[in-house]
Motif scaffolding. Structure first.
Motif, PDB file in Angstrom:
ATOM      1  N   UNK A  68      35.025  38.107  47.620  1.00  0.00           N
ATOM      2  CA  UNK A  68      34.264  38.331  48.854  1.00  0.00           C
ATOM      3  C   UNK A  68      32.908  38.989  48.587  1.00  0.00           C
ATOM      4  N   UNK A  69      32.464  38.887  47.338  1.00  0.00           N
ATOM      5  CA  UNK A  69      31.124  39.393  47.013  1.00  0.00           C
ATOM      6  C   UNK A  69      31.072  40.884  46.730  1.00  0.00           C
ATOM      7  N   UNK A  70      32.218  41.559  46.787  1.00  0.00           N
ATOM      8  CA  UNK A  70      32.208  43.003  46.508  1.00  0.00           C
ATOM      9  C   UNK A  70      32.378  43.225  45.004  1.00  0.00           C
ATOM     10  N   UNK A  71      32.076  44.454  44.565  1.00  0.00           N
ATOM     11  CA  UNK A  71      32.204  44.768  43.133  1.00  0.00           C
ATOM     12  C   UNK A  71      33.681  44.831  42.727  1.00  0.00           C
ATOM     13  N   UNK A  72      33.939  44.285  41.558  1.00  0.00           N
ATOM     14  CA  UNK A  72      35.299  44.337  41.018  1.00  0.00           C
ATOM     15  C   UNK A  72      35.220  44.989  39.640  1.00  0.00           C
ATOM     16  N   UNK A  73      36.071  45.984  39.415  1.00  0.00           N
ATOM     17  CA  UNK A  73      36.090  46.638  38.099  1.00  0.00           C
ATOM     18  C   UNK A  73      37.165  45.958  37.262  1.00  0.00           C
ATOM     19  N   UNK A  74      36.757  45.470  36.093  1.00  0.00           N
ATOM     20  CA  UNK A  74      37.675  44.646  35.282  1.00  0.00           C
ATOM     21  C   UNK A  74      37.833  45.250  33.887  1.00  0.00           C
ATOM     22  N   UNK A  75      39.069  45.314  33.409  1.00  0.00           N
ATOM     23  CA  UNK A  75      39.297  45.737  32.018  1.00  0.00           C
ATOM     24  C   UNK A  75      40.465  44.927  31.471  1.00  0.00           C
ATOM     25  N   UNK A  76      40.452  44.602  30.167  1.00  0.00           N
ATOM     26  CA  UNK A  76      41.585  43.865  29.605  1.00  0.00           C
ATOM     27  C   UNK A  76      42.874  44.687  29.728  1.00  0.00           C
ATOM     28  N   UNK A  77      43.990  44.013  29.988  1.00  0.00           N
ATOM     29  CA  UNK A  77      45.280  44.703  30.051  1.00  0.00           C
ATOM     30  C   UNK A  77      45.694  45.189  28.665  1.00  0.00           C
ATOM     31  N   UNK A  78      46.628  46.122  28.621  1.00  0.00           N
ATOM     32  CA  UNK A  78      47.083  46.675  27.338  1.00  0.00           C
ATOM     33  C   UNK A  78      48.094  45.710  26.728  1.00  0.00           C
ATOM     34  N   UNK A  79      47.613  44.946  25.765  1.00  0.00           N
ATOM     35  CA  UNK A  79      48.414  43.851  25.226  1.00  0.00           C
ATOM     36  C   UNK A  79      49.195  44.256  23.990  1.00  0.00           C
TER      37      UNK A  79
END
Ligand code: PLP
Ligand code: COI
Length: 358
Positions: free
Chosen positions: A243-254
Motif C-alpha cells: 500500500x505504498x507504506x514503508x516496510x522494514x525487511x531483514x533476512x530470517x534466521x536460517x
C-alpha cells in the motif's frame, strides 16, 4: 586505562583523543577456569594483563574460542546499565555448545559482566555515543595437539571504553559484495560467535577496503544470491509495501546468520512504532535494482549500533541505495534505540539491566 599494548594513556578534558573501538582497556578483568572434574572456578577480579598460556593451548591450534560483545551505557544521572545481557549469556551458551565447549551458567556470565563494570565504573566514558564495551570470551587452554574437545578452558571478561565504531561517525558506508567467498554455510558455524568466523572474513574485508568500500556484504553459500549479513553485523533494508507504506525487511534466521541482539531489538522497536516488519530473503538483485523499490539499507550490531548503507558494489558496478545518505527510517530506529540505551526515554521492554554499584 591502558592501551592495547599495555602502556598508560592520558586523557584529559576536551583535548582527549577519540577513544576508537577496542584500543583502550580498563584496569580489571574477571576470570574463571574450567576442568571436567572441578567445573568452573569462582569468578576472580584481577588486573587486566597478559595471560600465561602453553604454546600447545588448543585454542591456538584448532580454534576453540567463542566470544560475546555487549555494552554498559551511562545515563544522565550517572548510573550504568547493560543492554540485554541475558541475550548475550544465552548466545554464549549456544556458541559454546556448537564448538563442543563447556556451557557457562547464565547467572555467572551476568555476574562476571557486572563485576567488571562495578570495578571500572570510573572508566566508563560519558560523552555522546560513548559506552563501555565488554568482551566476554572462552578459550581452550589445555596443552594438547589432539584433535578433540579440550579438557581445560579459560573464561574472562575484559572491557574497553569506546566511542563510535566507524571513524567517520554516523554516515552512510559503501559496501563490497563478496562473490567468491562466503561467511557461513548450512551446517557450519555461522550462527555461533566463534573466533574462526571472523578470521575467515578478513581477506574479503581487505578486498572491500582495497576497492574503496568499508564492509563486506555476505551472500548465501548455495546460490551467492541472497543477502545474509554485513561484515560482523545484521542486515536490514526498507522497501515500499503493497500500500505504498514503508516496510522494514531483514533476512530470517536460517542457521547461517548470527542472531543479533540489535537485530531483535530493532524488529521489536519498529513493530512498536507501527512499522510493517517482514522477515524474508532479500536478493542482491533486489537490493541493487534501479527501480527504487529498496529505499534504505543499513546494518546493525552492538559495536556500531545502526550503520546506514549508501551504496553496494557488485561485479556489475556500484549501485546507490536511495539518495546514498542515511535514510529516515534508519535514523529513526537508530535514535529510538539510543534513547532506550542511554535512558533518555522509557524502557518498555525491560531491556536495560541496571548494574548495582553497591
Ligand atoms: N552478526 C555478526 C556476525 C556479529 O559478529 C554480530 C556482532 O555481535 C552481529 C551480527 C550483531 O549482533 P549483536 O547485535 O548481538 O551485537
Ligand atoms: C558487535 O559487537 O557488534 C560486533 O560486531 C563484534 C565485532 C566487533 C566483532
Amino acid at each position: 586505562m591502558t592501551t592495547a599494548t599495555g602502556g598508560p594513556t592520558a586523557r584529559t578534558g576536551s583535548d582527549a583523543p577519540a577513544l576508537g573501538f577496542g584500543v583502550h582497556f580498563t584496569p580489571h578483568m574477571v576470570v574463571s577456569r574450567w576442568t571436567p572434574a572441578g567445573g568452573w572456578t569462582p569468578l576472580e577480579l584481577v588486573p587486566h594483563g597478559p595471560l600465561s598460556l602453553s604454546p600447545a593451548a588448543m585454542a591456538l591450534h584448532y580454534g576453540q574460542a567463542v566470544f560475546e560483545g555487549l555494552k554498559a551505557y551511562p545515563a544522565a544521572d550517572g548510573s550504568l546499565a547493560l543492554f540485554r545481557p541475558r541475550a548475550n549469556a544465552d548466545r554464549f551458551v549456544l556458541s559454546a555448545r556448537r564448538l563442543a565447549m563447556p556451557e557457562l551458567p547464565v547467572e555467572m556470565f551476568l555476574d562476571a559482566c557486572e563485576r567488571v563494570v562495578r570495578a571500572d565504573a570510573a572508566e566508563v566514558p560519558r560523552g555522546h555515543g560513548q559506552s563501555l564495551y565488554l568482551r566476554p570470551f572462552m578459550v581452550a587452554v589445555e596443552p594438547s595437539l589432539g584433535v578433540r574437545p579440550a579438557q581445560e578452558y579459560l573464561f574472562a571478561v575484559i572491557a574497553s571504553p569506546v566511542d563510535y565504531f566507524f571513524a567517520g561517525g554516523y554516515q552512510a558506508i559503501d559496501v563490497w559484495c563478496a562473490t567468491d567467498q562466503i561467511r557461513a554455510a548450512p551446517g557450519g558455524t555461522g550462527a555461533a560467535k566463534c573466533a574462526g568466523n571472523y578470521a575467515g572474513s578478513l581477506s574479503a574485508k581487505a578486498e572491500a577496503l582495497a576497492n574503496g568500500c568499508q564492509e563486506v556484504l555476505w551472500l548465501d553459500a548455495a546460490e551467492h544470491r541472497w543477502v545474509e549479513e554485513l561484515g560482523a553485523m545484521n542486515f536490514f533494508c526498507v522497501g515500499r509495501g503493497e500500500n505504498g507504506t514503508d516496510q522494514l525487511i531483514t533476512p530470517g534466521l536460517s542457521g547461517t546468520i548470527l542472531a543479533g541482539n540489535t537485530r531483535d531489538s530493532l524488529l521489536t522497536l519498529a513493530a512498536g512504532l507501527g512499522l510493517d516488519v517482514v522477515q524474508r530473503p532479500v536478493s542482491v538483485d533486489e537490493l541493487t535494482a534501479a527501480d527504487g523499490r529498496v529505499t534504505e539499507a543499513f546494518a546493525c550490531g552492538t559495536a556500531a549500533s545502526v550503520v546506514p548503507i549508501g551504496a553496494v558494489t557488485t561485479p556489475s558496478g556500484r549501485a546507490r541505495i536511495g539518495d546514498g545518505r542515511p535514510g529516515k527510517v534508519t535514523t529513526r530506529l537508530r535514535d529510538e534505540l539510543a534513547a532506550v540505551q542511554y535512558r533518555q526515554q522509557a524502557d518498555p521492554y525491560g531491556w536495560m539491566h541496571a548494574v548495582d554499584m553497591g
